[in-house]
Design a protein around this motif. Structure first.
Motif, short mmCIF file in Angstrom:
data_model
loop_
_atom_site.label_atom_id
_atom_site.label_comp_id
_atom_site.label_asym_id
_atom_site.label_seq_id
_atom_site.Cartn_x
_atom_site.Cartn_y
_atom_site.Cartn_z
N VAL A 38 0.81 -1.05 -0.04
CA VAL A 38 0.19 0.15 0.16
C VAL A 38 1.05 1.24 0.05
O VAL A 38 0.58 2.24 -0.51
CB VAL A 38 -0.80 -0.10 1.02
N SER A 85 -8.19 3.49 -3.43
CA SER A 85 -9.24 2.69 -2.71
C SER A 85 -8.70 2.99 -1.16
O SER A 85 -9.64 3.04 -0.38
CB SER A 85 -9.22 1.34 -3.04
N ALA A 86 -7.37 2.71 -0.74
CA ALA A 86 -6.96 3.10 0.65
C ALA A 86 -7.28 4.28 0.96
O ALA A 86 -7.76 4.18 2.00
CB ALA A 86 -5.42 2.57 0.32
N ASP A 90 -9.73 5.11 4.30
CA ASP A 90 -9.24 6.18 5.35
C ASP A 90 -10.41 7.18 5.55
O ASP A 90 -10.59 7.47 6.72
CB ASP A 90 -7.71 6.83 4.97
N GLY A 109 -2.64 5.95 4.36
CA GLY A 109 -3.09 4.40 3.84
C GLY A 109 -3.08 3.68 5.17
O GLY A 109 -3.14 2.72 5.16
N PRO A 112 -6.45 1.02 5.93
CA PRO A 112 -6.53 -0.16 5.31
C PRO A 112 -5.31 -1.07 5.31
O PRO A 112 -5.49 -2.38 5.34
CB PRO A 112 -6.70 0.30 3.66
N VAL A 113 -4.25 -0.58 5.63
CA VAL A 113 -2.99 -1.23 6.16
C VAL A 113 -3.30 -2.20 7.10
O VAL A 113 -3.16 -3.30 7.29
CB VAL A 113 -1.62 -0.73 6.16
N GLN A 119 -3.93 -6.25 -2.02
CA GLN A 119 -4.06 -5.59 -3.09
C GLN A 119 -5.27 -5.96 -3.97
O GLN A 119 -5.88 -5.06 -4.72
CB GLN A 119 -2.67 -5.75 -4.04
N LEU A 122 -8.39 -4.31 -2.82
CA LEU A 122 -8.43 -2.90 -3.19
C LEU A 122 -8.47 -2.60 -4.70
O LEU A 122 -9.18 -1.64 -4.82
CB LEU A 122 -7.43 -2.31 -2.43
#
Length: 270
Positions: A38, A85-86, A90, A109, A112-113, A119, A122
């Motif tokens: 990410v 997406s990330a 957020d 990010g 999502p991380v 991947q 996302l």
């Protein structure tokens, strides 16, 4: 093909404690890999936003991606989609107040991380971010009303929303829908079913249609009596900058508008 049991012959099984330790190490390694993926995607997106290829003397984003990053333009755009997406997740989590404040731009990010999204996940939700973020914000806001929400609960809520969306079939094609919506749908289909030739063919058709539309605009701005060099110098160079596209692609779609020959689009997004 060897079975799991056959592959493990001659190797003594570890005890439960060691198995738990090794599994935890694997989970940590997977988490680190997802974090790195990410972060990479966010850096690529930032480079694209900054138009770094111009300062380094490249003709466009695709040439820069190949020359400096060693990846294709398609791969680079996939990374941008992952970062977008990330960032959207957020902002959705921040809007619900579930994990405290986040950057309005969603640049870190972090959420999502820590949520462990892959991947692939996302990428697959990128075309339906409005729907996803609305669901995530609503569910998290409801959870927050009952009191503080633990990160594990946030992870479960967001993971469930992402999983539901990935399993949900796309809406049937609507002839009244705009071109942009049609392209978003077919891109999502192609990401989900890359081996389906019918889907890929529909993607090519949609992208060619999009190229024709952009080409007609370019042709209106720079009529056919202008050479390509004149067209770029007078207007199309600035037009390419305005639409966030490289000059070569703008010239290609202009040729397509002139000739109707799809081969003019080779080397662009086709």
């Amino acid at each position: 093909m060897a079975t799991d049991d056959e592959e493990g012959q001659g190797v003594e099984a570890v005890g439960r404690a060691d198995a738990v330790r090794l599994t935890e190490q694997l989970r940590a390694a997977i988490g680190e890999a997802r974090r790195a993926a990410v972060v990479l995607a966010v850096r690529v997106r930032d480079a694209h936003r900054a138009r770094v290829w111009a300062a380094l003397g490249y003709s466009g984003w695709g040439a820069y991606a190949v020359g400096e990053l060693g990846i294709s333009r398609t791969q680079a755009y996939r990374l941008i989609n992952i970062a977008e997406s990330a960032g959207a997740l957020d902002r959705a989590i921040g809007a619900a107040g579930a994990l405290g404040p986040v950057s309005p731009a969603g640049d870190t990010g972090t959420a999502p991380v820590e949520l462990g999204l892959s991947q692939r996940a996302l990428r697959e939700v990128h075309g339906r971010l409005d729907e996803l973020t609305s669901t995530v914000t609503e569910r998290l806001a409801t959870a927050v009303q009952a009191g503080p929400v633990e990160p594990s609960a946030v992870r479960a809520i967001v993971g469930q929303a992402v999983g539901e969306l990935r399993r949900m079939p796309l809406p049937a094609a609507d002839e009244s829908a705009g071109d942009d919506e049609a392209v978003e749908r077919v891109l999502a289909d192609a990401e989900r079913w890359p081996a389906d030739t019918a889907v890929v063919r529909r993607l090519v058709d949609e992208m060619a249609t999009l190229g024709g539309r952009l080409g007609r605009v370019a042709l209106e701005l720079a009529p056919a009596y202008l050479s390509e060099q004149e067209a770029v110098g007078k207007i199309l160079g600035d037009f390419a900058d305005e639409v966030g596209c490289d000059v070569e692609t703008i010239l290609a779609v202009r040729r397509y508008a002139l000739t109707g020959d799809r081969r003019a689009l080779e080397g662009t997004w086709l």
